[in-house]
Design an enzyme around this catalytic site. Sequence first.
Site, short mmCIF file in Angstrom:
data_model
loop_
_atom_site.label_atom_id
_atom_site.label_comp_id
_atom_site.label_asym_id
_atom_site.label_seq_id
_atom_site.Cartn_x
_atom_site.Cartn_y
_atom_site.Cartn_z
N ASP A 126 0.88 -1.11 0.07
CA ASP A 126 -0.01 0.20 0.14
C ASP A 126 1.03 1.25 0.05
O ASP A 126 2.07 1.40 0.67
CB ASP A 126 -0.79 -0.09 1.12
CG ASP A 126 -2.07 0.81 1.11
OD1 ASP A 126 -2.96 0.71 0.00
OD2 ASP A 126 -2.38 1.68 1.86
N THR A 127 0.41 2.15 -0.93
CA THR A 127 1.51 3.46 -0.96
C THR A 127 0.33 4.63 -0.76
O THR A 127 -0.86 4.76 -0.92
CB THR A 127 1.96 3.58 -2.36
OG1 THR A 127 2.85 2.13 -2.44
CG2 THR A 127 2.67 4.78 -2.53
N TYR A 180 0.42 9.98 -9.01
CA TYR A 180 0.97 11.39 -8.77
C TYR A 180 2.36 11.53 -9.37
O TYR A 180 3.08 12.46 -8.94
CB TYR A 180 0.89 11.48 -7.20
CG TYR A 180 -0.28 11.40 -6.66
CD1 TYR A 180 -1.25 12.51 -6.50
CD2 TYR A 180 -0.94 10.29 -6.17
CE1 TYR A 180 -2.45 12.57 -5.73
CE2 TYR A 180 -2.12 10.11 -5.41
CZ TYR A 180 -3.08 11.28 -5.25
OH TYR A 180 -4.17 11.23 -4.75
#
Length: 193
Positions: free
Chosen positions: A69-70, A151
């Site tokens: 998970d980031t 992003y």
Amino acid sequence: MIEFIFATHNPNKVVEICSLLGENMHIISLDEAGLYEDIPEPYDTIEANAGEKSSVIYRLTGKDCFSEDTGLEVDSLHGAPGVHSARYAGPQKSAGDNVALLLQNMLGKKDRRAQFRTVISLFLHGQEYQFEGISRGAITLVPSGDNGFGYDPVFIPDGSDHTFAEMDLNEKNKFSHRAKAFSKLYAFLKEKS
Ligand code: ITT
């Protein structure tokens, strides 16, 4: 040869992890394993959501697996979007909408410091281990570059003048949160073998 299921539905993550693999390690994607269910991310920490993703797949398959998970944590937004990075602008998970909302929320902010933080959750022989990787940097005023995902067009890591989206994968791997977390996992497996 060690074989792991990589518990992600994000094909960009698969590409990045595959570029980091050594010769003795093989990754099976969820598609390849025939696992199409949505994996919930119900918790409010990156660590707990990473653990949930890998434990769901471990319970379903009984096989060694890992997930990650980031989150993008922006200092002047008190760590937002953080654990909510994927759905920052809504459940449609659109990268363009997420980036636009981030830039809007940062209008007028002088402090543009931020970090990507990845937590990998590994299930090995039924036991969980976690590995963290952080990439510090800054959020740009406007998006730049076509590579990568999420992003990447608005994040410049410390030590570079380019956004992740302006880098090829080899260059991103020199700075990236994911590469750092994965190299810890790799060292751990090497020590165990
Ligand atoms: P899985 O849960 O299936 O692994 P996901 O895309 O939902 O895939 P996360 O929950 O970890 O992944 O969400 C992380 C969000 O942060 C998501 O919007 C990504 O686009 C973004 N993100 C993750 N890693 C990134 C990276 O290396 N560069 C840019 N954006 C990234």
